[in-house]
Design an enzyme around this catalytic site. Sequence first.
Site, short mmCIF file in Angstrom:
data_model
loop_
_atom_site.label_atom_id
_atom_site.label_comp_id
_atom_site.label_asym_id
_atom_site.label_seq_id
_atom_site.Cartn_x
_atom_site.Cartn_y
_atom_site.Cartn_z
N ALA A 152 0.83 -1.20 0.00
CA ALA A 152 0.00 0.00 0.00
C ALA A 152 0.87 1.25 0.00
CB ALA A 152 -0.94 0.00 1.20
N TYR A 153 1.88 1.27 0.85
CA TYR A 153 2.79 2.42 0.92
C TYR A 153 3.50 2.60 -0.41
CZ TYR A 153 6.35 5.57 2.79
OH TYR A 153 7.17 6.64 3.02
N SER A 154 4.02 1.52 -0.98
CA SER A 154 4.74 1.61 -2.24
C SER A 154 3.84 2.09 -3.36
CB SER A 154 5.34 0.24 -2.60
OG SER A 154 6.25 -0.20 -1.61
#
Length: 246
Positions: A152-154
Amino acid sequence: MNYAGRYEGRAAIITGGASGLGRAVAERIVAEGGTVSIWDMNPGLEATCEALGAHGVRVDVSDADAVVAATAESVAALGKVDILICSAGITGATVPVQDFPIESWLQVVNVNLNGLFYCNRAVVPHLLANGYGRIVNVASVAGKEGNPNASAYSATKAGVIGFTKSLGKELAGKGVIANTLTPATFESPILAQLPQSQVDYMRSKIPMGRLGEVHESAAMICFMASEECSFTTASTFDTSGGRTTY
């Protein structure tokens, strides 16, 4: 280095400015003659604003209506806005995709990508009205390379890079410059959201063999947000210790 007066007469909105990288940037802009409105949900917002002599707004950037209201409040308090720095962000869960909680995925997307879009969308008209502006959207090397167990962060940081490239080209020739920063992991309160194994993995990917320091990325942002950054837009600036060079 002494950059006294670099931001004289300039007003900045900084999301996530109550701690970490956002606070370091706010400190420098104030020290260099600018005025600042900090947007944050951090419990320490009021104390930070008092210490820096900054204006503060407690706002959830994932709430589009709240962002519009915060923009109006900041412009009223500062008299105008010349600079937008979006550094608010969360990491989300640290697990493989098949185990990634949907709730955590949506939360990361809502803060890191949707929230950043809401902030840019609300502030850009004020910059265009000025005929001058600087936008710095903070992404991550994870948006270039991807980090395992951080999908999700990436994904959201990759979205920030693509969004800023598009925005910068839209605004080119209108006096408003928009760029993104892609730091590698640096010492910051956000690391508390991660297991040590993930921090160790990210350190191992940095050729310089260490985590970054917050002042290194703050220095780059302060250049990007200044009048000195006048012929680079829709671009990516790197502070990754050699991890990403593109």
